[in-house]
Design a protein around this motif. Structure first.
Motif, PDB file in Angstrom:
ATOM      1  N   GLU A  22       0.826  -1.062  -0.216  1.00  0.00           N
ATOM      2  CA  GLU A  22       0.272   0.394  -0.085  1.00  0.00           C
ATOM      3  C   GLU A  22       1.045   1.150  -0.062  1.00  0.00           C
ATOM      4  OE1 GLU A  22      -0.655  -2.217   1.404  1.00  0.00           O
ATOM      5  OE2 GLU A  22      -2.826  -3.162   1.896  1.00  0.00           O
ATOM      6  N   ARG A  23       1.904   1.056   0.685  1.00  0.00           N
ATOM      7  CA  ARG A  23       3.076   2.494   0.506  1.00  0.00           C
ATOM      8  C   ARG A  23       2.823   2.497  -0.110  1.00  0.00           C
ATOM      9  NH1 ARG A  23       6.292   2.655   5.552  1.00  0.00           N
ATOM     10  NH2 ARG A  23       6.441   4.431   5.090  1.00  0.00           N
ATOM     11  N   VAL A  24       3.952   1.329  -1.312  1.00  0.00           N
ATOM     12  CA  VAL A  24       4.639   1.793  -3.022  1.00  0.00           C
ATOM     13  C   VAL A  24       4.035   2.386  -3.461  1.00  0.00           C
ATOM     14  CG1 VAL A  24       5.516   0.048  -4.611  1.00  0.00           C
ATOM     15  CG2 VAL A  24       6.190   0.182  -1.739  1.00  0.00           C
ATOM     16  N   ALA A  25       2.536   1.347  -3.344  1.00  0.00           N
ATOM     17  CA  ALA A  25       1.007   2.493  -3.746  1.00  0.00           C
ATOM     18  C   ALA A  25       0.845   3.866  -4.413  1.00  0.00           C
ATOM     19  CB  ALA A  25      -0.235   0.990  -4.152  1.00  0.00           C
ATOM     20  N   ASP A  26       1.335   4.031  -2.818  1.00  0.00           N
ATOM     21  CA  ASP A  26       0.765   5.534  -2.575  1.00  0.00           C
ATOM     22  C   ASP A  26       2.193   6.670  -3.222  1.00  0.00           C
ATOM     23  OD1 ASP A  26      -1.521   5.398  -0.732  1.00  0.00           O
ATOM     24  OD2 ASP A  26      -0.194   5.034   0.846  1.00  0.00           O
ATOM     25  N   VAL A  27       2.943   5.947  -3.398  1.00  0.00           N
ATOM     26  CA  VAL A  27       4.132   6.481  -4.241  1.00  0.00           C
ATOM     27  C   VAL A  27       3.785   7.064  -5.194  1.00  0.00           C
ATOM     28  CG1 VAL A  27       6.753   6.028  -4.365  1.00  0.00           C
ATOM     29  CG2 VAL A  27       6.197   6.276  -2.400  1.00  0.00           C
ATOM     30  N   LEU A  28       3.542   5.904  -5.755  1.00  0.00           N
ATOM     31  CA  LEU A  28       2.766   5.423  -7.526  1.00  0.00           C
ATOM     32  C   LEU A  28       1.993   6.277  -7.648  1.00  0.00           C
ATOM     33  CD1 LEU A  28       4.519   2.547  -8.292  1.00  0.00           C
ATOM     34  CD2 LEU A  28       5.723   3.944  -8.416  1.00  0.00           C
ATOM     35  N   ARG A  29       0.632   6.454  -6.808  1.00  0.00           N
ATOM     36  CA  ARG A  29      -0.377   6.919  -7.257  1.00  0.00           C
ATOM     37  C   ARG A  29       0.291   8.782  -7.446  1.00  0.00           C
ATOM     38  NH1 ARG A  29      -2.579   5.960  -2.870  1.00  0.00           N
ATOM     39  NH2 ARG A  29      -3.585   3.891  -3.696  1.00  0.00           N
ATOM     40  N   GLY A  53      14.287  -0.304  -4.289  1.00  0.00           N
ATOM     41  CA  GLY A  53      14.724  -1.148  -3.641  1.00  0.00           C
ATOM     42  C   GLY A  53      13.780  -2.073  -2.498  1.00  0.00           C
ATOM     43  N   ILE A  54      12.696  -2.367  -3.769  1.00  0.00           N
ATOM     44  CA  ILE A  54      11.907  -3.323  -2.815  1.00  0.00           C
ATOM     45  C   ILE A  54      11.538  -4.388  -3.814  1.00  0.00           C
ATOM     46  CG2 ILE A  54      10.240  -2.060  -1.906  1.00  0.00           C
ATOM     47  CD1 ILE A  54       8.338  -1.596  -4.506  1.00  0.00           C
ATOM     48  N   SER A  55      11.142  -5.221  -3.650  1.00  0.00           N
ATOM     49  CA  SER A  55      10.787  -6.699  -4.064  1.00  0.00           C
ATOM     50  C   SER A  55      10.752  -7.089  -4.423  1.00  0.00           C
ATOM     51  CB  SER A  55      10.676  -7.940  -2.472  1.00  0.00           C
ATOM     52  OG  SER A  55       8.910  -7.519  -2.459  1.00  0.00           O
ATOM     53  N   ARG A  56       9.277  -7.712  -5.901  1.00  0.00           N
ATOM     54  CA  ARG A  56       9.100  -7.758  -7.275  1.00  0.00           C
ATOM     55  C   ARG A  56       7.826  -8.560  -6.637  1.00  0.00           C
ATOM     56  NH1 ARG A  56      10.509  -8.333 -12.435  1.00  0.00           N
ATOM     57  NH2 ARG A  56      12.905  -8.092 -12.843  1.00  0.00           N
ATOM     58  N   ASN A  57       8.158  -9.317  -5.187  1.00  0.00           N
ATOM     59  CA  ASN A  57       6.579  -9.632  -4.851  1.00  0.00           C
ATOM     60  C   ASN A  57       5.916  -8.223  -4.769  1.00  0.00           C
ATOM     61  OD1 ASN A  57       6.407 -12.115  -5.147  1.00  0.00           O
ATOM     62  ND2 ASN A  57       7.371 -12.490  -3.276  1.00  0.00           N
ATOM     63  N   THR A  58       5.883  -7.292  -3.191  1.00  0.00           N
ATOM     64  CA  THR A  58       5.757  -6.747  -3.342  1.00  0.00           C
ATOM     65  C   THR A  58       5.422  -4.987  -4.255  1.00  0.00           C
ATOM     66  OG1 THR A  58       7.100  -6.217  -1.069  1.00  0.00           O
ATOM     67  CG2 THR A  58       6.577  -3.673  -1.666  1.00  0.00           C
ATOM     68  N   LEU A  59       6.155  -5.396  -5.562  1.00  0.00           N
ATOM     69  CA  LEU A  59       5.693  -4.446  -6.307  1.00  0.00           C
ATOM     70  C   LEU A  59       4.136  -5.152  -7.223  1.00  0.00           C
ATOM     71  CD1 LEU A  59       6.526  -1.808  -8.053  1.00  0.00           C
ATOM     72  CD2 LEU A  59       7.953  -3.108  -9.058  1.00  0.00           C
ATOM     73  N   GLU A  61       1.765  -6.511  -6.150  1.00  0.00           N
ATOM     74  CA  GLU A  61       0.861  -6.132  -5.420  1.00  0.00           C
ATOM     75  C   GLU A  61       0.596  -4.961  -5.316  1.00  0.00           C
ATOM     76  OE1 GLU A  61      -2.511  -6.921  -2.877  1.00  0.00           O
ATOM     77  OE2 GLU A  61      -1.090  -7.613  -3.392  1.00  0.00           O
ATOM     78  N   SER A  62       1.791  -3.931  -5.318  1.00  0.00           N
ATOM     79  CA  SER A  62       1.096  -2.586  -5.076  1.00  0.00           C
ATOM     80  C   SER A  62       0.484  -2.299  -6.945  1.00  0.00           C
ATOM     81  CB  SER A  62       1.991  -1.507  -5.216  1.00  0.00           C
ATOM     82  OG  SER A  62       3.558  -1.569  -6.408  1.00  0.00           O
ATOM     83  N   PHE A  63       1.058  -3.336  -7.955  1.00  0.00           N
ATOM     84  CA  PHE A  63       0.717  -2.523  -9.358  1.00  0.00           C
ATOM     85  C   PHE A  63      -0.600  -3.241  -9.015  1.00  0.00           C
ATOM     86  CE2 PHE A  63       4.719  -3.485 -11.731  1.00  0.00           C
ATOM     87  CZ  PHE A  63       5.132  -1.815 -11.606  1.00  0.00           C
ATOM     88  N   ARG A  64      -0.820  -4.478  -7.938  1.00  0.00           N
ATOM     89  CA  ARG A  64      -2.109  -4.939  -8.471  1.00  0.00           C
ATOM     90  C   ARG A  64      -3.704  -3.667  -7.771  1.00  0.00           C
ATOM     91  NH1 ARG A  64      -0.418  -9.984  -8.085  1.00  0.00           N
ATOM     92  NH2 ARG A  64       0.131 -10.091  -6.318  1.00  0.00           N
ATOM     93  N   LEU A  65      -2.837  -3.208  -6.703  1.00  0.00           N
ATOM     94  CA  LEU A  65      -3.602  -2.482  -6.423  1.00  0.00           C
ATOM     95  C   LEU A  65      -3.911  -1.085  -7.240  1.00  0.00           C
ATOM     96  CD1 LEU A  65      -1.938  -1.867  -2.491  1.00  0.00           C
ATOM     97  CD2 LEU A  65      -3.979  -3.363  -3.334  1.00  0.00           C
ATOM     98  N   LEU A  66      -3.325  -0.516  -7.897  1.00  0.00           N
ATOM     99  CA  LEU A  66      -3.110   0.566  -8.820  1.00  0.00           C
ATOM    100  C   LEU A  66      -3.878  -0.096  -9.746  1.00  0.00           C
ATOM    101  CD1 LEU A  66      -0.167   2.388  -8.748  1.00  0.00           C
ATOM    102  CD2 LEU A  66      -2.224   2.687  -7.183  1.00  0.00           C
ATOM    103  N   THR A  67      -4.346  -1.010 -10.343  1.00  0.00           N
ATOM    104  CA  THR A  67      -4.823  -1.736 -11.754  1.00  0.00           C
ATOM    105  C   THR A  67      -6.412  -1.663 -11.198  1.00  0.00           C
ATOM    106  OG1 THR A  67      -3.317  -3.257 -12.533  1.00  0.00           O
ATOM    107  CG2 THR A  67      -5.255  -3.255 -13.054  1.00  0.00           C
ATOM    108  N   HIS A  68      -6.572  -2.171  -9.689  1.00  0.00           N
ATOM    109  CA  HIS A  68      -7.944  -1.913  -9.209  1.00  0.00           C
ATOM    110  C   HIS A  68      -8.424  -0.689  -9.479  1.00  0.00           C
ATOM    111  CE1 HIS A  68     -11.396  -3.530  -6.919  1.00  0.00           C
ATOM    112  NE2 HIS A  68     -11.632  -2.388  -6.020  1.00  0.00           N
ATOM    113  N   GLU A  69      -7.782   0.381  -8.587  1.00  0.00           N
ATOM    114  CA  GLU A  69      -8.003   2.113  -8.978  1.00  0.00           C
ATOM    115  C   GLU A  69      -8.439   2.601 -11.155  1.00  0.00           C
ATOM    116  OE1 GLU A  69      -5.041   4.250  -6.601  1.00  0.00           O
ATOM    117  OE2 GLU A  69      -5.600   2.924  -4.756  1.00  0.00           O
ATOM    118  N   ARG A  70      -7.799   1.635 -11.544  1.00  0.00           N
ATOM    119  CA  ARG A  70      -7.825   1.972 -12.770  1.00  0.00           C
ATOM    120  C   ARG A  70      -6.868   2.985 -13.519  1.00  0.00           C
ATOM    121  NH1 ARG A  70     -12.434   2.183 -10.017  1.00  0.00           N
ATOM    122  NH2 ARG A  70     -12.845   4.400 -10.241  1.00  0.00           N
TER     123      ARG A  70
END
Length: 243
Positions: A22-29, A53-59, A61-70
């Motif tokens: 979620e915090r990574v998604a906040d940055v990208l958003r 500096g984050i793992s692929r799994n974390t990234l 998941e953040s991509f999935r969150l932002l995909t859900h937000e369109r």
């Protein structure tokens, strides 16, 4: 993507070893909302993950969150891309904006002053400074922040969260405009007038001004979007003008 490495790397300090997706998604958003990632650009897992500096799994998941937000979309066998909006997307964004922004100012009218306008005033000052220095992308960002701070007057974390996503999606639509100056400079004066009206305590008048402002903005963006996208655009733009 490489052009933004240095700026994105600055966001790494916002993340800790215990950072969540979620915090990574906040940055990208936020970066999408500020125009760093334009519509259609591919977000490389290796590039973004390495810079933050984050793992692929974390990234992922953040991509999935932002995909859900369109804000993002996954294209099979091609990767993750910043979405390119349709005319219908733009129309719906403005419906939501009216509901939220005008709703907040209407609540202010019911509650009465004082409203706590320092943060809102700061966005107007930022816009004025950007205009004096011909920093048109910064003017666009200041304008986005103005609307974020209008909603923040409701003092509702949930409303702030919804608006953050809506404004990030709006920034994708603004990329169709050929001239950020032509789009945003006229609205700076209207931001100033809305601020002045709120300072006077007349929130009801400010709500009317904001509603007219959003309607004018919608017509301008939809018309430009329809012209850029072509098919079906004239009908949608005509409908927006007549709404």
């Amino acid at each position: 993507m490489p052009a933004h490495h240095n700026e994105l790397a600055g966001d790494r300090a916002l993340l800790s070893r215990t950072s969540t997706a979620e915090r990574v998604a906040d940055v990208l958003r936020s970066r999408i909302a500020e125009g760093f990632f334009p519509p259609g650009v591919r977000l490389s897992e290796g590039d973004v993950g390495g810079v933050l500096g984050i793992s692929r799994n974390t990234l992922r998941e953040s991509f999935r969150l932002l995909t859900h937000e369109r804000l993002l979309e996954h294209r099979l066998n091609r990767g993750v891309f910043v979405r390119v909006l349709s005319v219908d997307d733009v129309l719906d964004i403005y419906r939501v904006r009216k509901l939220i922004e005008c709703g907040v100012v209407n609540q202010l009218a019911e509650a009465g002053p004082p409203f706590g306008l320092d943060a809102l005033a700061a966005t107007v000052a930022d816009g004025q400074a950007a205009t004096r220095e011909w920093r048109w992308r910064d003017l666009a960002t200041a304008n986005i922040h103005f609307h974020r701070e209008v909603v923040a007057l409701a003092r509702s974390p949930r409303t702030d969260e919804v608006m953050s996503s809506v404004l990030a999606e709006l920034r994708l639509a603004l990329h169709v405009m050929d001239s950020p100056r032509r789009l945003h400079e006229p609205y700076l004066a209207r931001n100033r007038e809305i601020l002045r009206t709120l300072r006077s305590g007349d929130a009801a008048r400010a709500e009317t001004m904001l509603r007219e402002y959003l309607e004018d903005s919608r017509k301008q963006i939809v018309t430009a979007y329809a012209q850029r996208l072509g098919s079906g655009g004239d009908r949608d733009a005509q409908g927006a003008r007549g709404a």
